[in-house]
Write a protein that holds these residues in place. Structure first.
Motif, PDB file in Angstrom:
ATOM      1  N   VAL A 513      25.212  74.093  39.577  1.00  0.00           N
ATOM      2  CA  VAL A 513      26.572  73.760  39.358  1.00  0.00           C
ATOM      3  C   VAL A 513      27.334  74.100  40.900  1.00  0.00           C
ATOM      4  O   VAL A 513      26.627  74.774  41.853  1.00  0.00           O
ATOM      5  N   HIS A 517      32.508  76.437  41.710  1.00  0.00           N
ATOM      6  CA  HIS A 517      32.442  76.607  40.331  1.00  0.00           C
ATOM      7  C   HIS A 517      31.634  78.013  40.060  1.00  0.00           C
ATOM      8  O   HIS A 517      31.860  78.691  39.356  1.00  0.00           O
ATOM      9  N   GLN A 518      30.374  77.971  40.842  1.00  0.00           N
ATOM     10  CA  GLN A 518      29.549  79.183  40.824  1.00  0.00           C
ATOM     11  C   GLN A 518      30.115  80.672  41.206  1.00  0.00           C
ATOM     12  O   GLN A 518      30.096  81.627  40.372  1.00  0.00           O
ATOM     13  N   ARG A 535      33.309  68.449  33.978  1.00  0.00           N
ATOM     14  CA  ARG A 535      31.894  69.002  33.953  1.00  0.00           C
ATOM     15  C   ARG A 535      32.187  70.497  34.719  1.00  0.00           C
ATOM     16  O   ARG A 535      31.161  71.150  34.228  1.00  0.00           O
ATOM     17  N   GLU A 536      33.135  70.860  35.317  1.00  0.00           N
ATOM     18  CA  GLU A 536      33.315  72.099  35.571  1.00  0.00           C
ATOM     19  C   GLU A 536      33.425  73.105  34.218  1.00  0.00           C
ATOM     20  O   GLU A 536      32.880  74.463  34.117  1.00  0.00           O
ATOM     21  N   LYS A 539      30.339  73.570  32.607  1.00  0.00           N
ATOM     22  CA  LYS A 539      29.187  74.242  33.658  1.00  0.00           C
ATOM     23  C   LYS A 539      28.230  73.554  33.711  1.00  0.00           C
ATOM     24  O   LYS A 539      26.962  74.185  33.704  1.00  0.00           O
ATOM     25  N   PRO A 541      25.431  70.766  35.329  1.00  0.00           N
ATOM     26  CA  PRO A 541      24.917  70.626  36.859  1.00  0.00           C
ATOM     27  C   PRO A 541      25.392  69.090  37.235  1.00  0.00           C
ATOM     28  O   PRO A 541      25.747  68.318  36.529  1.00  0.00           O
ATOM     29  N   LEU A 610      21.643  75.702  31.923  1.00  0.00           N
ATOM     30  CA  LEU A 610      22.089  74.512  32.513  1.00  0.00           C
ATOM     31  C   LEU A 610      21.708  73.192  31.602  1.00  0.00           C
ATOM     32  O   LEU A 610      22.681  72.240  31.768  1.00  0.00           O
ATOM     33  N   ASN A 613      23.971  72.625  28.916  1.00  0.00           N
ATOM     34  CA  ASN A 613      25.227  72.158  29.388  1.00  0.00           C
ATOM     35  C   ASN A 613      25.367  71.005  29.803  1.00  0.00           C
ATOM     36  O   ASN A 613      26.303  69.910  29.449  1.00  0.00           O
TER      37      ASN A 613
END
Length: 814
Positions: A513, A517-518, A535-536, A539, A541, A610, A613
């Protein structure tokens, strides 16, 4: 100078009375009969005098022309008498036939009248059920009505036929006169300008008469289709005669319009040197600079050609039973006549730039934009006068120019590239040229559509507007007619997409990510929400966004394709196929991330999260795409093509979304199963051994505030601590929606595992053990306290069993 009849010696006014009387007196004939006397000069009409003056110019003409004229007049009189007799005979037969039908109807009506007058008498004598009454009511009356209707239908048919015959006759006469005017003009080199002007005026008048006659005929035929659909033989016969005259009229009108354009100086000359140098100056438009009589003549010719097209459109609409007229008409014959001569000159330059296609597109766009303003200003008012509804000169001009370039690309460029693609030795060289040409086509389509997008069909929706534009203003029509080229294009696009994805996969940052955002993931003050849109939020990639971007680029490249089914075929062969390939990449990467319940790593859990997600985000975006109008229409068209009209709740990416849901569910269940197995292993001593309940509190116990103020059992602390660590790690990496499902499923699994163990059987007779168990369960609830306000609600079995133990303990005290 012709000699007048009054100059003849025997008709002069100066002739003596005796001579005149002598000539007027009857003379005996050789057979004894009297010769008829000549009429007086004053008794002759002007037509008779003109007739005699025409045939007898001099006295010398009388001896040798009189017998010939007498013979000719005798033959004409005989022919006329014969025609009159034939007409009289035909009329008599028709009258007799009509009178016979009338007599039959009159007799039947008279008989019915008598029967109705005696109806009461018949009823009283023979009863209501008499045979005579039944015969009158059930047989004779329907027969009479049928005969009357038949006579009326015959009368109506004959009347309509006579009207159509008169209209078709007017059309044939007008077309005949129009073609005769055309023939006379061809041999009129020695005529003066005034004579030519008169001829052209007559020709224009006859053309208008022919157009009016065709429209009148069409009006009658439209009424016939609605009112008398069974008269199809009459319709076919009239259509055949109209087609024959239209086939004569249309080419001649087009040829006249083409000749007029040449006289006006159309098309203008193209400057080759300036085009090659990249500095094309504005080209003069002969339609804008024409003046005077030329404007009037061209306007009349343009309107006539539009009127012919309008008639043809009405006729095709009736013959094909089209219930609704097209919202917008792109092609106009008069505009095609403008483009046809200029297209031949453009193709001459195009042939020199086969290896440099950007010059072809530049020239076509330059000519289009140079003339579009003048064509719109000059021709649009003429189209409005011709009453062509929803027609635009600007759109027709742009569409015709696009079709010109499309024909050249199809015959000279794509055919060559397709043949070279089949050759394996030069196949690699063709792919860049093909993609470059597609890029030029897409840019050219946007440029041409932007010229008319502001004025086309303001009352239409955006999708309808794009559909109308793409129908006539898109070079991708080439692939609609050549499915083998569409397959080649799809193969090239999918290979190019694989190369792009390969580059993205080699970058380690693609599976993480973004840093912004991380940083937010580790914020304790993060507000939980479940309405995921970006996308954020998911979460996911960066590789998930990159793969969707690659797929969407392939979808956008075929959006301007007019036909729906080829567009569906292209998307299925490129974007959808690419997505399945990426799903396989996700699955292989998931299988490469091993997790073990004996040594469960939070990093391995994060990597799997991930992937979940990414799948969740792609599913969300595919559902968004499927909900758009374009994909809904494509799905409906696809179902119709496959005869699946009753399919409900289906979307374009239904199979892909279903596959992603299965992947997400299986991957979440794997994580849940591993965590539950680890919890079971760590709490094995606690569940299977009862002696720990009698131990005293020692260091390392987890303190929990309960009524008995006891510490958590030693064998249970490690399991709870590991569970809390995993849940915290999963919350930070897994998207909120899947994490919600995960911790609830974990709670359900723990509830089932603890309740069906032997703990309840071991402690139900010991009050101190019940208190310790309650303390341990409160510690378990506290692990889920950060996810909900009342975590005990998700452990119904444990909560019920604990209440039962406490109730038994209270009864034991009493």
């Amino acid at each position: 100078m012709c000699l007048k009849l009054s100059s003849l010696p025997f008709l002069k006014g100066s002739t003596s009375q005796g001579s005149l009387k002598k000539m007027e007196a009857p003379s005996p004939s050789p057979h004894g009969s009297a010769t008829p006397a000549l009429p007086k000069h004053s008794d002759l009409s002007s037509e008779q005098l003109s007739f005699l003056d025409q045939h007898f110019r001099t006295p010398k003409d009388l001896p040798h022309k009189a017998p010939l004229l007498l013979s000719a007049l005798g033959r004409n009189c005989s022919d006329l008498d014969r025609d009159l007799l034939h007409l009289q005979t035909s009329l008599t037969k028709s009258c007799v036939s009509w009178i016979s039908h009338s007599f039959e109807a009159k007799t039947a009506a008279h008989r019915l009248n008598l029967d109705l007058q005696n109806l009461s008498l018949l009823a009283s004598q023979h009863g209501i059920g008499s045979k005579r009454l039944h015969k009158v009511l059930l047989k004779e009356l329907p027969q009479l009505a049928e005969k009357v209707l038949r006579i009326e239908a015959i009368r109506s048919y004959f009347g309509t036929t006579l009207k159509l015959e008169a209209l078709v006759g007017d059309l044939e006469d007008a077309v005949f006169c129009f073609m005769n005017c055309q023939t006379s003009i061809m041999f009129s080199a020695k005529l003066s300008k005034s004579s030519l002007s008169t001829e052209f005026g007559t020709k224009h008048e006859k053309l208008l008469q022919a157009i009016k006659a065709m429209n009148d005929i069409e009006d009658k035929l439209v009424d016939l289709v609605v009112l008398q659909p069974r008269w199809h033989h009459l319709l076919k016969s009239v259509d055949a005669r109209v087609d024959k005259n239209f086939a004569i009229l249309r080419p001649q009108v087009s040829a006249d319009h083409r000749s007029l354009l040449i006289s006006l100086g159309w098309p203008p000359k193209l400057s080759i040197s300036k085009v090659e140098g990249g500095h094309i100056s504005d080209l003069p438009n002969p339609l804008v600079i024409m003046q005077g009589e030329k404007v009037k003549t061209y306007s009349s010719s343009f309107i006539n050609l539009c009127a012919l097209q309008n008639f043809q459109m009405r006729r095709e609409k009736r013959q094909s039973n089209i219930l609704e007229q097209e919202k917008c008409i792109i092609r106009l014959w008069a505009i095609d006549e403008l483009v046809l001569p200029i297209a031949s000159r453009m193709e001459h330059h195009f042939s020199q730039w086969v290896d440099q296609p950007e010059f072809m597109f530049a020239l076509a766009y330059k000519i289009t934009i140079d003339f579009i303003a003048g064509i719109d200003d000059v021709l649009q008012p003429l189209i409005d006068r011709a009453r062509l509804v929803s027609c635009s000169a600007k759109e027709a001009w742009v569409s015709a120019m696009v079709q010109t370039l499309s024909r050249f690309l199809e015959t000279r460029v794509f055919s060559s590239l397709a043949d070279q693609y089949k050759d394996k030795q030069i196949k690699g060289e063709v792919i860049p040229s093909w993609l470059h040409l597609i890029d030029l086509i897409l840019t050219f389509n946007k440029q041409m559509q932007s010229l008319v997008s502001l004025e086309i069909c303001h009352f239409l929706t955006e999708s309808d507007r794009l559909q109308v534009l793409s129908r006539g203003i898109s070079l991708l029509t080439i692939f609609c007619d050549r499915p083998e080229w569409l397959k080649i294009w799809a193969k090239i696009e999918i290979k190019n997409a694989y190369k792009k994805l390969k580059v993205e996969l080699q970058d380690d940052k693609s599976w993480s990510v973004d840093s912004k955002h991380q940083a937010g993931l580790h914020s304790e003050a993060e507000c939980e929400h479940y309405l995921l849109s970006t996308r954020e939020d998911h979460k996911a990639p960066l590789i998930a966004e990159s793969s969707l971007k690659i797929a969407w680029e392939m979808i956008e490249r075929c959006q301007a394709m007019p036909a729906v089914l080829p567009r569906i075929q292209f998307i299925r062969s490129t974007a959808v196929r690419f997505l399945w390939y990426f799903f396989k990449v996700l699955l292989l990467r998931y299988k490469g991330t091993e997790i073990d319940s004996e040594n469960l790593d939070d990093d391995a859990l994060s990597r799997r999260c991930l992937l979940i997600n990414a799948a969740r985000y792609i599913e969300f975006r595919l559902q968004q795409w499927s909900d758009s109008v374009d994909f809904l229409e494509m799905k409906v068209a696809e179902n119709d093509c496959k005869n699946r009209r009753n399919v409900n709740h289906s979307c374009f990416f239904e199979e892909e979304i279903k596959s992603l849901c299965e992947l997400e569910t299986n991957w979440l269940m794997d994580i849940i199963a591993v965590i539950l197995r680890q919890f079971e292993n760590l709490s094995w001593d606690y569940v299977k051994q009862a002696k720990h309940l009698q131990q005293e509190s020692e260091g390392g116990y987890l303190q929990v505030s309960v009524a008995a103020n006891l510490a958590v059992s030693v064998d249970f602390v490690d399991a709870l601590d590991t569970l809390r660590s995993h849940l915290h790690a999963l919350k930070m990496t897994l998207n909120p929606k899947d994490f919600l499902d995960l911790w609830r499923s974990l709670a359900e699994g723990l509830d089932h595992f603890i309740f069906f163990s032997n703990i309840f059987a071991e402690i139900q007779f010991y009050a101190n053990r019940v208190n310790q168990f309650e303390t341990d369960i409160q510690a378990l609830f506290s692990v889920f306290k950060s996810f909900c306000v009342r975590p005990e609600a998700f452990f119904p079995s444990i909560r019920g069993g604990l209440n039962l133990l406490k109730a038994n303990k209270e009864r034991g005290k009493r």
